[in-house]
Design an enzyme around this catalytic site. Sequence first.
Site, PDB file in Angstrom:
ATOM      1  N   HIS A 162      70.010  61.885  28.943  1.00  0.00           N
ATOM      2  CA  HIS A 162      70.408  63.045  29.753  1.00  0.00           C
ATOM      3  C   HIS A 162      70.633  64.265  28.868  1.00  0.00           C
ATOM      4  O   HIS A 162      71.179  64.180  27.779  1.00  0.00           O
ATOM      5  CB  HIS A 162      71.600  62.741  30.659  1.00  0.00           C
ATOM      6  CG  HIS A 162      72.946  62.624  30.018  1.00  0.00           C
ATOM      7  ND1 HIS A 162      73.742  63.707  29.734  1.00  0.00           N
ATOM      8  CD2 HIS A 162      73.667  61.537  29.643  1.00  0.00           C
ATOM      9  CE1 HIS A 162      74.889  63.293  29.212  1.00  0.00           C
ATOM     10  NE2 HIS A 162      74.875  61.988  29.135  1.00  0.00           N
TER      11      HIS A 162
ATOM     12  N   GLU B  90      73.176  64.236  34.894  1.00  0.00           N
ATOM     13  CA  GLU B  90      73.752  62.887  34.733  1.00  0.00           C
ATOM     14  C   GLU B  90      75.257  62.921  34.945  1.00  0.00           C
ATOM     15  O   GLU B  90      75.837  62.036  35.572  1.00  0.00           O
ATOM     16  CB  GLU B  90      73.430  62.333  33.337  1.00  0.00           C
ATOM     17  CG  GLU B  90      73.837  60.869  33.131  1.00  0.00           C
ATOM     18  CD  GLU B  90      75.221  60.648  32.576  1.00  0.00           C
ATOM     19  OE1 GLU B  90      75.628  59.483  32.437  1.00  0.00           O
ATOM     20  OE2 GLU B  90      75.941  61.623  32.282  1.00  0.00           O
ATOM     21  N   GLU B  91      75.881  63.961  34.380  1.00  0.00           N
ATOM     22  CA  GLU B  91      77.349  64.022  34.392  1.00  0.00           C
ATOM     23  C   GLU B  91      77.904  64.256  35.802  1.00  0.00           C
ATOM     24  O   GLU B  91      79.096  64.087  36.029  1.00  0.00           O
ATOM     25  CB  GLU B  91      77.849  65.118  33.443  1.00  0.00           C
ATOM     26  CG  GLU B  91      77.450  64.914  31.979  1.00  0.00           C
ATOM     27  CD  GLU B  91      78.220  63.809  31.276  1.00  0.00           C
ATOM     28  OE1 GLU B  91      78.986  63.094  31.955  1.00  0.00           O
ATOM     29  OE2 GLU B  91      78.056  63.670  30.054  1.00  0.00           O
TER      30      GLU B  91
ATOM     31  N   ASP C 138      72.078  57.226  25.553  1.00  0.00           N
ATOM     32  CA  ASP C 138      73.184  58.105  25.942  1.00  0.00           C
ATOM     33  C   ASP C 138      74.338  57.840  24.978  1.00  0.00           C
ATOM     34  O   ASP C 138      74.982  56.790  25.064  1.00  0.00           O
ATOM     35  CB  ASP C 138      73.588  57.796  27.393  1.00  0.00           C
ATOM     36  CG  ASP C 138      74.684  58.716  27.917  1.00  0.00           C
ATOM     37  OD1 ASP C 138      75.128  59.615  27.179  1.00  0.00           O
ATOM     38  OD2 ASP C 138      75.097  58.515  29.082  1.00  0.00           O
TER      39      ASP C 138
HETATM   40  N1  PHE Z   1      77.289  58.046  30.746  1.00  0.00           N
HETATM   41  C1  PHE Z   1      78.574  58.360  30.134  1.00  0.00           C
HETATM   42  C2  PHE Z   1      78.667  59.866  29.998  1.00  0.00           C
HETATM   43  O1  PHE Z   1      77.677  60.537  29.900  1.00  0.00           O
HETATM   44  C3  PHE Z   1      78.759  57.778  28.778  1.00  0.00           C
HETATM   45  C4  PHE Z   1      78.440  56.332  28.721  1.00  0.00           C
HETATM   46  C5  PHE Z   1      77.201  55.929  28.262  1.00  0.00           C
HETATM   47  C6  PHE Z   1      79.369  55.392  29.106  1.00  0.00           C
HETATM   48  C7  PHE Z   1      76.889  54.581  28.216  1.00  0.00           C
HETATM   49  C8  PHE Z   1      79.070  54.043  29.059  1.00  0.00           C
HETATM   50  C9  PHE Z   1      77.815  53.639  28.614  1.00  0.00           C
HETATM   51  O2  PHE Z   1      79.726  60.389  29.961  1.00  0.00           O
HETATM   52 ZN    ZN Z   2      79.300  62.276  29.390  1.00  0.00          ZN
HETATM   53 ZN    ZN Z   3      76.386  60.705  28.491  1.00  0.00          ZN
END
Ligand code: PHE
Ligand code: ZN
Ligand code: ZN
Length: 299
Positions: free
Chosen positions: A82, A128-129, A157
């Site tokens: 992302h 994504e966020e 990520d």
């Molecule tokens: N996707 C979450 C974020 O962008 C971070 C994350 C990545 C958490 C992978 C757990 C596993 O904030």
């Molecule tokens: Zn994040």
């Molecule tokens: Zn992230």
Amino acid sequence: ATAGAVVAVISDNVPPAPFRPVIENAATVPAGFVSQEDGDILAGLDGQSATVDLRSEMTVSRNVIAQTRSGRPDNVVMLGAHLDSVPEGPGINDNGSGSAALLEIALKLGPDRKGVNNAVRFAWWGAEELGLLGSEAYVASLDFEQQLDIAMYLNFDMIGSPNAGYFVYDGDDSAGTGAGPGPFGSAQIEETFNSYLRDQAGVEPLPTDFDGRSDYGPFIAAGIPAGGLFTGAEDIKTPEEAALWGGTAGIAFDPCYHAVCDTLGNLDRTALGRNLDAAAWTTGVYAYSTDTVNGVPPR
Ligand code: PHE
Ligand code: ZN
Ligand code: ZN
Ligand code: ZN
């Protein structure tokens, strides 16, 4: 263009998302107050007074998708990271790290005049966020045949956390923590990442759950084999993990997670380099053949 050159397509398939509050027009509201002006229900519910924005807006977010010109388009190795971050900080580890890794892999594939056997598709996700909006919209935009054309999805990520752990998504549920295994084929992907990290980077990885917190979520929900790398976010590194990987026990893998200090200084460049190498190697293995488990490295 050379055989392996990538072509970028800006995809417009992400619907407007509510934009995060902006600082202008903010108002301090008393505990328990719910703003009527824009239906924003952020304020004061924990008994504290809070600052809430009275202005919200809709904005369009986009994915950027690129694919090699060479390789079978019906057996695609797809990589994603992302590109957005939270408004609280610049988002260098989360997720400049994964975005930069994909860009480097694309640049290195570009001049490969021999091309690849299986097409490699890159996705830089938007929003994504805000709840995996870009990857959700993308997977939903594919018909069943187009989903079947994706041999696997590899997610990156947070791969350079400053107090890094070396986590690989747990395709076979070897950790048995309840999230369950990934779709058939995910165990093989996990083992390919593990074998690179162990044998070529010299680090012992641990599994991390497919808990749905990143852009692989819509892919595994569609039954597409998936995998990827992660160096940890807000969780605290244990003494056992510090003994295994170095770094500091008792503090977060990324103390600047979603914070203003997630800057260029907030990277373990050794971890980022190892994970980039593992990502590139694994991409090369599967671009060469998806039949092999710990397959032949790319030519
Ligand atoms: N996707 C979450 C974020 O962008 C971070 C994350 C990545 C958490 C992978 C757990 C596993 O904030
Ligand atoms: Zn994040
Ligand atoms: Zn992230
Ligand atoms: Zn496992």
